[in-house]
Scaffold this active site. Structure first.
Site, short mmCIF file in Angstrom:
data_model
loop_
_atom_site.label_atom_id
_atom_site.label_comp_id
_atom_site.label_asym_id
_atom_site.label_seq_id
_atom_site.Cartn_x
_atom_site.Cartn_y
_atom_site.Cartn_z
N LYS A 163 0.83 -1.20 0.00
CA LYS A 163 0.00 0.00 0.00
C LYS A 163 0.87 1.26 0.00
O LYS A 163 0.63 2.18 -0.79
CB LYS A 163 -0.94 0.01 1.21
CG LYS A 163 -1.90 1.19 1.21
CD LYS A 163 -2.75 1.22 2.46
CE LYS A 163 -1.96 1.72 3.65
NZ LYS A 163 -2.78 1.94 4.85
N ASP A 204 -6.66 1.28 0.80
CA ASP A 204 -6.71 1.37 2.25
C ASP A 204 -8.12 1.02 2.70
O ASP A 204 -8.92 0.50 1.91
CB ASP A 204 -6.29 2.76 2.72
CG ASP A 204 -7.26 3.85 2.27
OD1 ASP A 204 -8.21 3.55 1.50
OD2 ASP A 204 -7.08 5.01 2.69
#
Length: 219
Positions: A120, A138
């Site tokens: 991420k 997220d």
């Protein structure tokens, strides 16, 4: 969800959010990297409060290493998991100096090899700093993707891959921030503001709350 509806959703989001970008404060790619590492399980607002002070005294890998663990922790102790994050930041700074001349690398492999950097975080850096058409999933993107049916999946990677394969090409670069901001302020986890949503008629969420959210009494 068909391609025509997806395109209309992104057209409306882009119109509603004309300048989609991160809410983390930074002036260099290195500052962005440190801010993103610190932002895990923390709010951008909380990270910004800490980094405003930190970056005034140390905003290069060597300067942060010179602070040492206790020195760095004194600036970020208001952020959740600050001790582990401080250790990762120091390791990351040492790696940047040893392997990349103090510069932040622009490849996924090199980024993910840094301490404190997962998929991420790498996606955020690649997209925000280097302009790559990546999408960092997220909690906001995972929720928005599954709720609207833009990108469904049981895992973060499934949702990311779905977004990458179905998002209209012209919106791939901005999709990450468009969706984060939409999820943060409109398509919220609790009590989504469906009555104020610009894509409410296109979204395939089955439990829409169509009444506008009323302000608390006295406001």
């Amino acid at each position: 969800m068909n391609a025509q509806k997806r395109l209309a959703i992104f057209e409306r989001l882009a119109k509603a959010i004309p300048n989609p970008t991160t809410e983390l404060e930074y002036t260099t790619t290195f500052e962005l990297l440190i801010a993103v590492i610190l932002s895990a399980q923390a709010t951008d607002k909380g990270v910004n409060i800490a980094t405003r002070k930190l970056f005034k005294v140390a905003n290069t890998p060597q300067a942060i290493l010179d602070l040492g663990l206790e020195g760095l922790e004194s600036y970020i102790k208001t952020i959740g998991l600050y001790h582990a994050k401080a250790q990762n930041v120091l390791k990351c700074c040492a790696q940047l100096l040893a392997l990349h001349g103090g510069e932040v690398p622009d490849t996924r492999e090199a980024l993910e090899a840094l301490a404190g950097v997962g998929r991420k975080t790498a996606n955020v850096i690649l997209n925000t700093a280097f302009g790559h058409p990546t999408i960092a999933v997220d909690t906001h993107l995972f929720r928005v993707g599954n709720r609207t049916k833009l990108a469904t999946g049981k895992t973060v990677l499934e949702v990311e891959q779905r977004f990458l394969s179905t998002t209209p090409k012209q919106y791939l670069h901005d999709a990450h921030h468009l969706l984060i901001l939409h999820g943060r302020y409109t398509c919220t986890a609790r009590n989504p503001k469906c009555g104020e949503c610009c894509i409410v008629d296109l979204c395939e969420f089955h439990d829409k709350q169509l009444q506008p959210v009323k302000p608390p009494a006295g406001n």
